[in-house]
Design a protein around this motif. Structure first.
Motif, PDB file in Angstrom:
ATOM      1  N   ASP A   1       0.838  -1.194   0.000  1.00 53.89           N
ATOM      2  CA  ASP A   1       0.000   0.000   0.000  1.00 53.89           C
ATOM      3  C   ASP A   1       0.878   1.252   0.000  1.00 53.89           C
ATOM      4  O   ASP A   1       1.625   1.492   0.949  1.00 53.89           O
TER       5      ASP A   1
ATOM      6  N   SER B   1      -0.096   7.709   7.737  1.00 52.43           N
ATOM      7  CA  SER B   1      -0.402   7.572   6.310  1.00 52.43           C
ATOM      8  C   SER B   1       0.206   8.744   5.553  1.00 52.43           C
ATOM      9  O   SER B   1       0.368   9.836   6.100  1.00 52.43           O
TER      10      SER B   1
ATOM     11  N   ASP C   1       0.138   4.205   0.594  1.00 52.07           N
ATOM     12  CA  ASP C   1      -0.248   5.198   1.592  1.00 52.07           C
ATOM     13  C   ASP C   1       0.388   4.929   2.952  1.00 52.07           C
ATOM     14  O   ASP C   1       0.276   5.750   3.857  1.00 52.07           O
ATOM     15  N   VAL C   2       1.047   3.784   3.084  1.00 50.19           N
ATOM     16  CA  VAL C   2       1.711   3.428   4.340  1.00 50.19           C
ATOM     17  C   VAL C   2       3.189   3.791   4.231  1.00 50.19           C
ATOM     18  O   VAL C   2       3.903   3.199   3.416  1.00 50.19           O
TER      19      VAL C   2
ATOM     20  N   SER D   1      -1.211  10.157   2.890  1.00 47.70           N
ATOM     21  CA  SER D   1      -2.292  11.093   2.565  1.00 47.70           C
ATOM     22  C   SER D   1      -2.734  11.911   3.760  1.00 47.70           C
ATOM     23  O   SER D   1      -3.270  13.008   3.603  1.00 47.70           O
TER      24      SER D   1
ATOM     25  N   ASN E   1      -0.760  13.178   6.118  1.00 46.64           N
ATOM     26  CA  ASN E   1       0.277  14.034   6.683  1.00 46.64           C
ATOM     27  C   ASN E   1      -0.244  15.464   6.804  1.00 46.64           C
ATOM     28  O   ASN E   1      -0.628  16.071   5.798  1.00 46.64           O
TER      29      ASN E   1
ATOM     30  N   SER F   1       3.326  10.769  10.521  1.00 44.11           N
ATOM     31  CA  SER F   1       1.953  10.462  10.138  1.00 44.11           C
ATOM     32  C   SER F   1       1.833   8.979   9.784  1.00 44.11           C
ATOM     33  O   SER F   1       2.702   8.440   9.096  1.00 44.11           O
TER      34      SER F   1
END
Length: 377
Positions: A212, A246, A214-215, A248, A250, A244
């Motif tokens: 992923d 993720s 986003d990780v 997205s 942040n 963060s």
């Protein structure tokens, strides 16, 4: 007389005539606040400079052409017009109402210039600006912005990371790239990231993540050890910022938090080196500590103002992450694998391989825009 000499002589005559016949009138205050700096890439030696233009006339003025000339001989080193000029121009503050390289009365514009030295070593520069009133077609010229070129690159630096492939992400023509971001925090406008590189790890297929995207921990470069590029003293450390969960998610950061967790080294030659966006809890050094080339300082992470895990690396003339001027540097050695001609392909496809006949082993160079390189393990 050779054709090249003829062209140069014709250009010199044209500029001399223009400058000598310019009408006496209000126009631009021209300045080059920071010294033009030359650096070396695989494309040869280039000069980087910023020409500031403040409009003192009572009407908007449109830039038509900028010539960088030798202050002593009048030789034209570089010329910019049309799209080449418009793409290098930016207004300070809010955008203008009209498109193009137009500066309203009382406004300041900056033209970000990069040009090859063609194997020569220009010493002192002047700038000849051809312009016109927005309401008319007739052009006038103004000459100014006297500045001496610096060729001081300092001793070559060691690798900031191990192995690879790593993409050296930077672009002189990016509107919000490091090259064009001013910080004015102590009464002077500076560009700390003038020669900054964002290092992103890729695999042989050009992927930047596994799983992923986003990780943050799925980034291929996440957790990579960052290395001291020279013998130095640790000038500053921050390891208090959380990461963060993720990409997205942040959040926005204040200016003093943009660097995230970081390490600053004070090199023995006086320069400062910055390693930014490091992983929380990974920093292994303390201010005042003596480090040696190749020592591990911390790990690549995702803290601060970052669009994805990477190592932000730059060299400057002072210890502040925001209140210092970016300085050029060269790396002692790396292998050039190729480059990304289109950054939209990063993470989706492989890079363009190094052209046949171009040397793979590079020495004493600043990695060119979006070059793909490998460091020693």
């Amino acid at each position: 007389m050779s054709s090249m000499t003829s062209l140069w002589f014709a250009g010199l005559l044209a500029i001399s005539w223009q400058a000598g016949t310019a009408r006496l009138q209000q126009s631009f205050d021209l300045s080059v606040p920071d010294t033009p700096h030359a650096t070396r890439t695989d494309a040869g030696e280039q000069v980087f400079e910023e020409l500031h233009l403040t409009n003192f006339a009572g009407t908007p003025l449109r830039l038509a052409r900028i010539d960088v000339v030798d202050a002593r001989s009048g030789r034209v080193w570089a010329s910019f017009a049309g799209d080449a000029l418009a793409g290098r121009f930016a207004l300070i503050g809010p955008p203008g109402q009209a498109s193009g390289a137009i500066i309203a009365p009382g406004r300041r514009g900056v033209v970000y210039l990069e040009w090859p030295t063609q194997g020569q070593h220009p010493q002192t520069l002047e700038h000849v600006v051809t312009y016109a009133a927005l309401s008319g077609a007739a052009t006038d010229t103004v000459r100014g912005g006297l500045a001496a070129v610096s060729y001081d690159l300092g001793p070559p630096l060691g690798p900031p990371l191990r192995g690879g492939p790593w993409v050296a992400i930077h672009g002189a023509d990016w509107a919000r790239g490091h090259r064009r971001v001013f910080n004015t925090v102590d009464g002077k406008a500076r560009i700390p990231g003038r020669f900054a590189v964002d290092w992103v790890r890729v695999d042989a297929a050009g992927h930047t993540v596994q799983g992923d995207p986003d990780v943050p921990r799925n980034a291929l470069g996440y957790g990579a050890a960052v290395l001291a590029v020279a013998d130095a003293t640790v000038a500053a450390v921050r390891d208090t910022m959380a990461e963060s969960p993720s990409v997205s998610g942040n959040p926005k950061h204040s200016l003093d938090e943009d660097a995230g967790n970081y390490v600053t080294l004070h090199l023995d030659d006086g320069r400062y080196v910055f390693y930014e966006h490091l992983r929380p809890g990974s920093i292994e050094v303390q201010p005042g500590q003596r480090v040696h080339r190749g020592d591990e300082l911390g790990e690549l992470g995702f803290t601060g103002a970052s669009t994805g895990p990477h190592l932000h690396f730059h060299v400057s003339d002072g210890p502040s992450t925001v209140g210092s001027e970016g300085r050029p540097f060269v790396l002692e050695a790396f292998d050039l694998l190729g480059r990304y001609e289109d950054m939209g392909r990063l993470g989706k496809a492989g890079w363009t391989p190094r052209p046949t006949g171009e040397a793979a082993s590079r020495r004493d160079e600043w990695p060119a825009e979006n070059a793909v390189v490998r460091f020693p393990e």
